[in-house]
Design an enzyme around this catalytic site. Structure first.
Site, PDB file in Angstrom:
ATOM      1  N   ASN A 225       0.867  -1.175   0.000  1.00 19.18           N
ATOM      2  CA  ASN A 225       0.000   0.000   0.000  1.00 19.18           C
ATOM      3  C   ASN A 225       0.906   1.228   0.000  1.00 19.18           C
ATOM      4  O   ASN A 225       1.434   1.636   1.037  1.00 19.18           O
ATOM      5  CB  ASN A 225      -0.880  -0.047   1.261  1.00 19.18           C
ATOM      6  CG  ASN A 225      -1.902   1.067   1.293  1.00 19.18           C
ATOM      7  OD1 ASN A 225      -1.825   2.017   0.524  1.00 19.18           O
ATOM      8  ND2 ASN A 225      -2.851   0.942   2.200  1.00 19.18           N
TER       9      ASN A 225
ATOM     10  N   LYS B 112       3.055   0.809   3.315  1.00 14.87           N
ATOM     11  CA  LYS B 112       2.707  -0.268   4.244  1.00 14.87           C
ATOM     12  C   LYS B 112       2.755  -1.583   3.490  1.00 14.87           C
ATOM     13  O   LYS B 112       2.256  -1.678   2.357  1.00 14.87           O
ATOM     14  CB  LYS B 112       1.287  -0.061   4.783  1.00 14.87           C
ATOM     15  CG  LYS B 112       1.151   1.111   5.720  1.00 14.87           C
ATOM     16  CD  LYS B 112      -0.298   1.201   6.195  1.00 14.87           C
ATOM     17  CE  LYS B 112      -0.549   2.540   6.861  1.00 14.87           C
ATOM     18  NZ  LYS B 112      -1.937   2.976   6.757  1.00 14.87           N
TER      19      LYS B 112
ATOM     20  N   ARG C 269      -2.424  -1.765  -3.589  1.00  9.10           N
ATOM     21  CA  ARG C 269      -3.569  -0.874  -3.461  1.00  9.10           C
ATOM     22  C   ARG C 269      -3.308   0.351  -4.323  1.00  9.10           C
ATOM     23  O   ARG C 269      -2.292   1.037  -4.158  1.00  9.10           O
ATOM     24  CB  ARG C 269      -3.765  -0.452  -2.015  1.00  9.10           C
ATOM     25  CG  ARG C 269      -4.919   0.506  -1.907  1.00  9.10           C
ATOM     26  CD  ARG C 269      -5.183   0.961  -0.516  1.00  9.10           C
ATOM     27  NE  ARG C 269      -6.270   1.918  -0.536  1.00  9.10           N
ATOM     28  CZ  ARG C 269      -6.422   2.882   0.350  1.00  9.10           C
ATOM     29  NH1 ARG C 269      -5.567   2.990   1.337  1.00  9.10           N
ATOM     30  NH2 ARG C 269      -7.426   3.700   0.268  1.00  9.10           N
TER      31      ARG C 269
ATOM     32  N   HIS D 209     -12.061   5.076  -1.058  1.00  7.71           N
ATOM     33  CA  HIS D 209     -12.088   4.114   0.065  1.00  7.71           C
ATOM     34  C   HIS D 209     -12.761   2.810  -0.359  1.00  7.71           C
ATOM     35  O   HIS D 209     -13.305   2.084   0.472  1.00  7.71           O
ATOM     36  CB  HIS D 209     -12.879   4.666   1.278  1.00  7.71           C
ATOM     37  CG  HIS D 209     -12.175   5.742   2.042  1.00  7.71           C
ATOM     38  ND1 HIS D 209     -12.850   6.801   2.589  1.00  7.71           N
ATOM     39  CD2 HIS D 209     -10.881   5.910   2.372  1.00  7.71           C
ATOM     40  CE1 HIS D 209     -11.991   7.596   3.216  1.00  7.71           C
ATOM     41  NE2 HIS D 209     -10.784   7.066   3.095  1.00  7.71           N
TER      42      HIS D 209
ATOM     43  N   HIS E 284     -17.092   4.993   6.633  1.00 15.80           N
ATOM     44  CA  HIS E 284     -15.659   4.831   6.924  1.00 15.80           C
ATOM     45  C   HIS E 284     -15.191   6.178   7.471  1.00 15.80           C
ATOM     46  O   HIS E 284     -15.071   7.156   6.720  1.00 15.80           O
ATOM     47  CB  HIS E 284     -14.903   4.445   5.646  1.00 15.80           C
ATOM     48  CG  HIS E 284     -13.426   4.354   5.843  1.00 15.80           C
ATOM     49  ND1 HIS E 284     -12.717   3.196   5.652  1.00 15.80           N
ATOM     50  CD2 HIS E 284     -12.514   5.285   6.221  1.00 15.80           C
ATOM     51  CE1 HIS E 284     -11.435   3.422   5.921  1.00 15.80           C
ATOM     52  NE2 HIS E 284     -11.295   4.689   6.257  1.00 15.80           N
ATOM     53  N   LEU E 285     -14.971   6.235   8.785  1.00 12.58           N
ATOM     54  CA  LEU E 285     -14.623   7.510   9.423  1.00 12.58           C
ATOM     55  C   LEU E 285     -13.225   7.421  10.019  1.00 12.58           C
ATOM     56  O   LEU E 285     -13.034   6.836  11.101  1.00 12.58           O
ATOM     57  CB  LEU E 285     -15.646   7.834  10.524  1.00 12.58           C
ATOM     58  CG  LEU E 285     -17.120   7.843  10.082  1.00 12.58           C
ATOM     59  CD1 LEU E 285     -18.042   8.030  11.274  1.00 12.58           C
ATOM     60  CD2 LEU E 285     -17.370   8.929   9.052  1.00 12.58           C
TER      61      LEU E 285
ATOM     62  N   ASP F  92      -6.988  15.540  14.952  1.00  6.97           N
ATOM     63  CA  ASP F  92      -7.151  14.212  15.532  1.00  6.97           C
ATOM     64  C   ASP F  92      -8.442  14.171  16.352  1.00  6.97           C
ATOM     65  O   ASP F  92      -8.589  14.902  17.329  1.00  6.97           O
ATOM     66  CB  ASP F  92      -5.928  13.922  16.417  1.00  6.97           C
ATOM     67  CG  ASP F  92      -5.957  12.504  16.944  1.00  6.97           C
ATOM     68  OD1 ASP F  92      -5.335  11.646  16.313  1.00  6.97           O
ATOM     69  OD2 ASP F  92      -6.626  12.277  17.974  1.00  6.97           O
TER      70      ASP F  92
ATOM     71  N   GLY G 252     -15.024   5.724  13.500  1.00 11.52           N
ATOM     72  CA  GLY G 252     -16.238   4.897  13.465  1.00 11.52           C
ATOM     73  C   GLY G 252     -16.158   3.716  14.412  1.00 11.52           C
ATOM     74  O   GLY G 252     -17.144   3.343  15.060  1.00 11.52           O
ATOM     75  N   GLU G 253     -14.966   3.121  14.520  1.00 11.68           N
ATOM     76  CA  GLU G 253     -14.813   1.943  15.380  1.00 11.68           C
ATOM     77  C   GLU G 253     -14.692   2.313  16.853  1.00 11.68           C
ATOM     78  O   GLU G 253     -15.042   1.530  17.721  1.00 11.68           O
ATOM     79  CB  GLU G 253     -13.548   1.158  14.986  1.00 11.68           C
ATOM     80  CG  GLU G 253     -13.658   0.461  13.638  1.00 11.68           C
ATOM     81  CD  GLU G 253     -12.323  -0.104  13.184  1.00 11.68           C
ATOM     82  OE1 GLU G 253     -11.560  -0.603  14.029  1.00 11.68           O
ATOM     83  OE2 GLU G 253     -12.032  -0.030  11.975  1.00 11.68           O
TER      84      GLU G 253
HETATM   85  P1  ADP Z   1      -6.486   6.721   8.556  1.00 12.70           P
HETATM   86  O1  ADP Z   1      -7.574   7.333   7.720  1.00 12.70           O
HETATM   87  O2  ADP Z   1      -5.214   7.500   8.567  1.00 12.70           O
HETATM   88  O3  ADP Z   1      -6.312   5.221   8.346  1.00 12.70           O
HETATM   89  P2  ADP Z   1      -7.709   5.924  11.038  1.00 12.70           P
HETATM   90  O4  ADP Z   1      -8.769   5.097  10.418  1.00 12.70           O
HETATM   91  O5  ADP Z   1      -6.661   5.237  11.840  1.00 12.70           O
HETATM   92  O6  ADP Z   1      -7.016   6.911  10.028  1.00 12.70           O
HETATM   93  O7  ADP Z   1      -8.452   6.990  11.981  1.00 12.70           O
HETATM   94  C1  ADP Z   1      -7.748   7.986  12.632  1.00 12.70           C
HETATM   95  C2  ADP Z   1      -8.745   8.793  13.462  1.00 12.70           C
HETATM   96  O8  ADP Z   1      -9.361   7.921  14.410  1.00 12.70           O
HETATM   97  C3  ADP Z   1      -8.066   9.899  14.236  1.00 12.70           C
HETATM   98  O9  ADP Z   1      -8.805  11.094  14.089  1.00 12.70           O
HETATM   99  C4  ADP Z   1      -8.113   9.383  15.668  1.00 12.70           C
HETATM  100  O10 ADP Z   1      -8.171  10.410  16.615  1.00 12.70           O
HETATM  101  C5  ADP Z   1      -9.403   8.605  15.648  1.00 12.70           C
HETATM  102  N1  ADP Z   1      -9.439   7.669  16.787  1.00 12.70           N
HETATM  103  C6  ADP Z   1      -8.632   6.606  17.013  1.00 12.70           C
HETATM  104  N2  ADP Z   1      -8.941   6.033  18.194  1.00 12.70           N
HETATM  105  C7  ADP Z   1      -9.949   6.756  18.742  1.00 12.70           C
HETATM  106  C8  ADP Z   1     -10.706   6.680  19.953  1.00 12.70           C
HETATM  107  N3  ADP Z   1     -10.470   5.745  20.855  1.00 12.70           N
HETATM  108  N4  ADP Z   1     -11.682   7.590  20.136  1.00 12.70           N
HETATM  109  C9  ADP Z   1     -11.926   8.550  19.244  1.00 12.70           C
HETATM  110  N5  ADP Z   1     -11.262   8.680  18.072  1.00 12.70           N
HETATM  111  C10 ADP Z   1     -10.285   7.793  17.827  1.00 12.70           C
END
Ligand code: ADP
Length: 448
Positions: free
Chosen positions: A45, A52, A137, A226, A254-255, A329, A379-380
């Site tokens: 990727n 990655k 990717r 995405h 996808h957030l 963030d 999202g997760e």
């Molecule tokens: P990328 O798009 O770079 O792959 P990710 O899917 O890892 O990014 O998402 C990064 C975002 O997820 C960041 O804004 C981070 O703050 C947020 N995040 C990660 N863990 C948590 C959490 N426990 N609570 C709230 N937001 C989180």
């Protein structure tokens, strides 16, 4: 440029199931499993400032090792971090990483060196096994590439034609392909394109209401991004629902640092919130998402901003960072809001409002909802965001279980037991999706 086909969907307006004779970008199942094969699938990727890698067992698709090649702002040196994975287990069971510094006179040399080191380390750990196929990717396949493809010289030329559509990612992807050719000569390479999952979105969803010639002459249309993540979540949601694609309507959010949502009917993407570029749609970490295009004209005409300044601001100084003035963030902004930082609270409110309205629009496009999926870092992990995003969605049959929602455990269902629509948290696995498809292509070509 082909004019949009009115036969692409049976009921484009409602986003109802597409013409069943059209091939799906990704099949509904994992594909055949080889009887016994001691090789690896390598996933690459390639981003502009980091690459990655993932190494998967060819037979089981269990991860064997992951690696990150990171330039960290330097033009001459890169750091390679290799993390072996315990056989038979997924992400969370990784062993201690090893780090080394590499000479990186250019991108291609650094990637080739990183690949050699990763494959050497993995062979040492897992026995002398060879890479059977490499899956890359790639971000953009234009309107032409609608499926995972083998990469040869002609395909590289085709990919080059989309360079203007993803000027940072496509050169990195092509360099990584050529580095792989040098490091692993003769090993087949497969490309998975983020745009391919959206190959069947109907003209009513992909055309912008601008002069039609912008589409026919300049190729300006909505694509969607995405796609690899949305494709993985689609298959995983079907598994979790215990239903095949037939009749299933999903909205997938996808957030992450970048964010988008997709409406999926019967396993086929009907629309995605990102558009001609990944700037459209949700508000993101530093990206604005959708704004009134009149603002862009106004700030240039009346406030004297240049095209370059507007570009920089909309991509890098907007979104969560722009409103909070603190951070891109989400977790940091959430913490600041809890401590009373007013602009962080405002940023979160705007973020959640936009997610909620977009989910509503996509669900109506589908004529209803069987499951709402949350994935990506936000999202997760953010139960606050999920509960805010689901507020008011009871009218669409979405009833979130407040208690379950607090116990964030992908992959889980956090809807109330009697909720007509399920709410699924899914840990997205783009690398696994790529490994699966790369293996499928190789196995199918062997039996052809
Ligand atoms: P990328 O798009 O770079 O792959 P990710 O899917 O890892 O990014 O998402 C990064 C975002 O997820 C960041 O804004 C981070 O703050 C947020 N995040 C990660 N863990 C948590 C959490 N426990 N609570 C709230 N937001 C989180």
């Amino acid at each position: 440029m082909n004019p949009p086909s009115s036969t692409a969907v049976s009921k484009g307006e409602t986003g109802q199931p597409v013409d069943p004779s059209l091939p799906r970008a990704y099949p509904a199942t994992e594909g055949p499993r080889p009887a016994r094969d001691p090789g690896f699938v390598l996933v690459v990727n390639a981003g502009s400032s980091s690459v990655k890698f993932g190494l998967f067992d060819f037979q089981t698709l269990q991860p064997s090792a992951r690696a990150l090649l990171d330039w960290g702002g330097s033009s001459q040196r890169a750091t390679l971090t290799i993390t072996p994975c315990t056989t038979g287990e997924h992400d969370s069971n990784s062993s201690k990483p090893t780090r080394c510094e590499l000479d990186a006179p250019d991108y291609r040399t650094a990637v080739a060196r990183g690949l050699e080191l990763l494959c050497g380390t993995a062979s040492g750990l897992h026995g002398d096994r060879s890479v059977r196929v490499v899956g890359h990717r790639l971000i953009h396949g234009g309107e032409e590439i609608r499926q995972p493809v083998f990469i040869d010289a002609t395909m590289k030329q085709t990919i080059r034609r989309f360079l203007h559509l993803a000027p940072l990612h496509i050169p990195a992807g092509l360099e990584a392909i050529e580095a792989t050719e040098a490091a692993l000569p003769g090993v087949p390479q497969v490309g998975l394109f983020d745009t391919a999952f959206f190959a069947h979105i109907p003209p009513c969803a992909y055309l912008y209401p601008v002069p039609y010639e912008w589409y026919t002459d300049w190729g300006i249309r909505r694509f969607g991004f995405h796609g690899t993540s949305h494709a993985y979540c689609t298959l995983r949601a079907h598994e979790m629902l215990g239903r095949g694609p037939k009749g299933v309507r999903l909205v997938i959010c996808h957030l992450g640092q970048g964010s988008s949502a997709t409406a999926v009917a019967e396993g086929v993407a009907v629309t995605n919130t990102m558009g001609f570029t990944p700037l459209e749609g949700f508000m993101m970490g530093t990206r604005s998402g959708t704004v009134d295009p009149g603002i862009i004209l106004y700030v240039q005409r009346e406030k004297g901003l240049t095209v370059e300044q507007v570009d920089e601001i909309l991509h890098h100084r907007s979104g969560l960072l722009g409103i909070s003035g603190l951070s891109s963030d989400f977790r940091r902004v959430e913490q600041a809001a809890q401590q009373g930082h007013e602009r962080s609270r405002l940023a979160l409110e705007v973020y959640a409002y936009r997610v909620r309205t977009m989910i509503g629009a996509l669900a109506v496009t589908l004529g209803g909802l069987d499951a709402l999926v949350f994935t990506g870092g936000i999202g997760e992990n953010s139960s606050w965001l999920r509960s805010e995003a689901c507020r008011g969605l009871e009218c669409l049959g979405v009833y979130l279980d407040a208690e379950k929602n607090l116990m964030t455990r992908p992959d889980d269902d956090v809807a109330k037991a009697d909720s007509p629509a399920r709410v699924l948290l899914i840990h997205t696995r783009e690398d696994l999706m790529i490994a699966r498809e790369a293996r499928r292509l190789v196995l199918e070509s062997n039996t052809a």
